[in-house]
Design a protein around this motif. Sequence first.
Motif, PDB file in Angstrom:
ATOM      1  N   GLY A  70       0.793  -1.222   0.000  1.00 53.82           N
ATOM      2  CA  GLY A  70       0.000   0.000   0.000  1.00 53.82           C
ATOM      3  C   GLY A  70       0.822   1.265   0.000  1.00 53.82           C
ATOM      4  N   ARG A  75       1.174   2.332  -5.096  1.00 55.30           N
ATOM      5  CA  ARG A  75      -0.140   2.782  -5.549  1.00 55.30           C
ATOM      6  C   ARG A  75      -0.019   3.523  -6.868  1.00 55.30           C
ATOM      7  N   GLU A 189     -10.627  -5.182  -4.409  1.00 54.78           N
ATOM      8  CA  GLU A 189     -10.557  -5.525  -2.981  1.00 54.78           C
ATOM      9  C   GLU A 189      -9.310  -4.928  -2.333  1.00 54.78           C
ATOM     10  N   ARG A 190      -8.165  -5.040  -3.025  1.00 56.00           N
ATOM     11  CA  ARG A 190      -6.924  -4.496  -2.461  1.00 56.00           C
ATOM     12  C   ARG A 190      -6.994  -2.979  -2.343  1.00 56.00           C
ATOM     13  N   GLU A 192      -9.694  -1.114  -2.103  1.00 55.09           N
ATOM     14  CA  GLU A 192     -10.645  -0.783  -1.036  1.00 55.09           C
ATOM     15  C   GLU A 192     -10.004  -0.990   0.332  1.00 55.09           C
ATOM     16  N   ALA A 193      -9.274  -2.092   0.499  1.00 51.91           N
ATOM     17  CA  ALA A 193      -8.637  -2.395   1.783  1.00 51.91           C
ATOM     18  C   ALA A 193      -7.577  -1.365   2.156  1.00 51.91           C
ATOM     19  N   SER A 194      -6.981  -0.730   1.152  1.00 50.21           N
ATOM     20  CA  SER A 194      -5.965   0.288   1.417  1.00 50.21           C
ATOM     21  C   SER A 194      -6.582   1.630   1.808  1.00 50.21           C
ATOM     22  N   GLY A 195      -7.912   1.710   1.749  1.00 51.37           N
ATOM     23  CA  GLY A 195      -8.590   2.955   2.096  1.00 51.37           C
ATOM     24  C   GLY A 195      -8.876   3.857   0.918  1.00 51.37           C
ATOM     25  N   HIS A 197     -11.173   4.511  -1.402  1.00 54.41           N
ATOM     26  CA  HIS A 197     -12.555   4.208  -1.777  1.00 54.41           C
ATOM     27  C   HIS A 197     -12.907   4.817  -3.138  1.00 54.41           C
ATOM     28  N   ALA A 200     -11.593   2.478  -5.720  1.00 54.12           N
ATOM     29  CA  ALA A 200     -12.421   1.281  -5.842  1.00 54.12           C
ATOM     30  C   ALA A 200     -13.661   1.567  -6.684  1.00 54.12           C
TER      31      ALA A 200
END
Length: 275
Positions: A70, A75, A189-190, A192-195, A197, A200
């Motif tokens: 992340g 990114r 999913e990855r 979104e999981a990193s914040g 949004h 995503a």
Amino acid sequence: MNASLSHAIAAVLNTADPRAKAMRTRAVVRDWRLGRLAWDFGCAMPERPVRPEKPELLPPGQMPKRGKGGSRAKRIALWHALAHIEFVAIDLALDMAGRFGAEMEARFGHDVARGFVDDFLCVAADEAMHFAIIQRHLASMGATYGDLPAHDGLWEAAGETAHDLAARLAVVPMVLEARGLDVTPATIERVEASGDHRGARILNRIFNDEIRHVRYGSEHFSRLAHQSGDSPDSLWKSLVTQYFRGKVKPPFNDSARQAAGLSRPAYLALACMGN
């Protein structure tokens, strides 16, 4: 007198600046829908679209590894790679319409050919929009398209199938774009999981559009196969084996592929063969 559709498409393919290419693509599609471009394919498509000075294009095997973490650098690398895919996808869709529109008319008549051109110009407009929103997302990270190297494998597939419409459809929408249907949900999913949004949401939008893009390819491919008296599955496997350098490999997103009109027995058979 209306300008020629093929001249308008070729002009965009010969536009190097990424932002200008995206804007001109959307303008051409708008002009086409408004009846401002004549149905004419007298202008040949360039062998290769004009590319900007950056990003540096490397063979796929020489690309640096992104990793899945992340960090900001990772990114940016992810979104830069996605921007490049969408940038090249603009050219792939435009070239499909401009290079093969006349052939579709000769084989199936004007109405079917018009549908084919409408479909792939719609794809080009979508890809231009995808590129623009990814570029804005990159800018929010302090980066821009061209900051990192990119690979040229996507256009290589177009070059190798420039003489064969069925092969182009078999490889570009039905293999390369279909692969995006397999890998994008895990990427969402990855992200979104990193914040991230917003990222995503962008990927979800692109994913849903890509199902439709692949479906356009599979529908037109099936029409070509039936006209030539071939089974779509058999013809697709033969052409992919001949023209695709990589491998069709799992895991597969069967539900998305089914929505896109892809044959599960066909792609599973190629995966088992190792094509």
